[in-house]
Design an enzyme around this catalytic site. Sequence first.
Site, PDB file in Angstrom:
ATOM      1  CG  ASP A  40       8.652 -21.416 -14.617  1.00 30.92           C
ATOM      2  OD1 ASP A  40       9.178 -22.394 -15.173  1.00 30.92           O
ATOM      3  OD2 ASP A  40       9.212 -20.780 -13.704  1.00 30.92           O
ATOM      4  CG  ASP A  57      12.817 -24.649 -14.866  1.00 32.54           C
ATOM      5  OD1 ASP A  57      11.784 -24.090 -15.273  1.00 32.54           O
ATOM      6  OD2 ASP A  57      13.306 -24.452 -13.734  1.00 32.54           O
ATOM      7  CG  HIS A  63      17.083 -23.577 -10.497  1.00 30.61           C
ATOM      8  ND1 HIS A  63      16.697 -24.780 -11.019  1.00 30.61           N
ATOM      9  CD2 HIS A  63      16.190 -22.671 -10.985  1.00 30.61           C
ATOM     10  CE1 HIS A  63      15.621 -24.609 -11.768  1.00 30.61           C
ATOM     11  NE2 HIS A  63      15.283 -23.344 -11.779  1.00 30.61           N
ATOM     12  CG  HIS A  94      15.488 -25.017  -7.274  1.00 30.85           C
ATOM     13  ND1 HIS A  94      15.559 -23.648  -7.180  1.00 30.85           N
ATOM     14  CD2 HIS A  94      14.468 -25.277  -8.104  1.00 30.85           C
ATOM     15  CE1 HIS A  94      14.609 -23.110  -7.923  1.00 30.85           C
ATOM     16  NE2 HIS A  94      13.924 -24.081  -8.490  1.00 30.85           N
ATOM     17  CD  GLU A 148      13.937 -19.484 -12.549  1.00 25.56           C
ATOM     18  OE1 GLU A 148      12.742 -19.235 -12.774  1.00 25.56           O
ATOM     19  OE2 GLU A 148      14.298 -20.460 -11.889  1.00 25.56           O
ATOM     20  CD  GLU A 169      13.359 -21.272 -15.622  1.00 26.50           C
ATOM     21  OE1 GLU A 169      12.124 -21.158 -15.469  1.00 26.50           O
ATOM     22  OE2 GLU A 169      14.097 -21.871 -14.818  1.00 26.50           O
TER      23      GLU A 169
HETATM   24 CO   LIG Z   1      13.521 -22.613 -12.953  1.00 19.83          CO
END
Ligand SMILES: [Co+2]
Length: 288
Positions: A85, A96, A156, A164, A189, A271
Site C-alpha cells: 500500500d 493512494d 477515505h 484522511h 480500499e 485500493e
Molecule cells: Co488509503
Amino acid sequence: MDAEILEKYLRAGKIASSAIEYGKSIIKVGERAEKIADEIDSFIISKGGKPAFPVNLSRNDEAAHYSPGFNDDRRISNNDIIKLDLGVHIDGYIADTAISIDMSGKNEKLLNASRHALENVARNLRPGITLNDIGEIIENSINFFNYKPIYNLTGHQLDRYILHTGMSFPNYPSGEKDIVKNGMAFAIEPFATDGMGLIKEGKFGNILMLMDEKEFPEVYEKYHSLPFSVRWVYRDFSQPEKIMEKLMNSRKVKKFGILVEKKHGNVSQHEHTFVIFNDRIYITTLLK
Ligand SMILES: [Co+2]
C-alpha cells in the site's frame, strides 16, 4: 478543483501505479522489507513524486500500518500475503493505491475477493452514488467468495496534504446517504478476510504523524501533515536518535499501531484513488 489540480492528481496517480508495478517486481521471498521500502521510495522520487506516506508492507493478519523501520530485520517469507500500500503526492495532491501479493500461491481466492470488490466499485461508480451503495457492492463482492470485509476499516476522502478527511467509505452497506460528487478525490480500499472481519490496533508500525505543526517545525517542513516513516527521520536528519526520542515522547505526534485482524485471519486489500471532475470519473492509479 480546477484542471491544474486534476493534472497533479493524475500525475501522482501515474507514478503511484508504476511504483506498484516496480514494487511487485522486487518483492521476493528472503528479501528484506526495509530494502524494498527504501527502493520504492527512491523509485517514487526518481519519477518526480514524493511519498505521501511510508510504504506499507503489512503481511497476513496485519491489514495495514506496518512499514519497515530503521535497521528492521523483517524479511519476506514464502507464506506471506503482502499488502503493498503506497502513496505519492505532487504538490500535496495524493494518489493512494494498494495490491496484495501472495507469496505461497495458495491464497488466490482471498486476493480475488478484494480485487473483484474494487473492480465492481470502479465499474458502478458515478456521481450521485451513495456511500451505502458503494459499501453494498464491496460487501456483496467479498461475500460471493465466502469471505468478510473488514467492517472497521474504510476508504477515505483526500485533500491537499491530507490523507484522511471528509467522508469515510465503509466496506459494507452502512445506511449512509452521502453521495460522491464533482470535485471530490477519494480512495476506495476493500479488505477481505477469513477472520471475523474486525481489526484492532497492535504494536507500533514505524509510522508517525504530526498533529501540531508548531511543535516540530523542521519535521513539518519535510513531511507536512502527512504520515512519515522512522526510516525517513534517519535519512533526513543529522541527529535522528534525538529527534526520534522527542517524537516518540510527544503527545502531539500520532504513533500508528499495526492493524491486526482480531481472530488473526488472513487479510487481502486492493485500493485505487478516484477523482470526479466535470462529471467524469478518473481512476488516477489505474495504469492504462
Ligand atoms: Co488509503
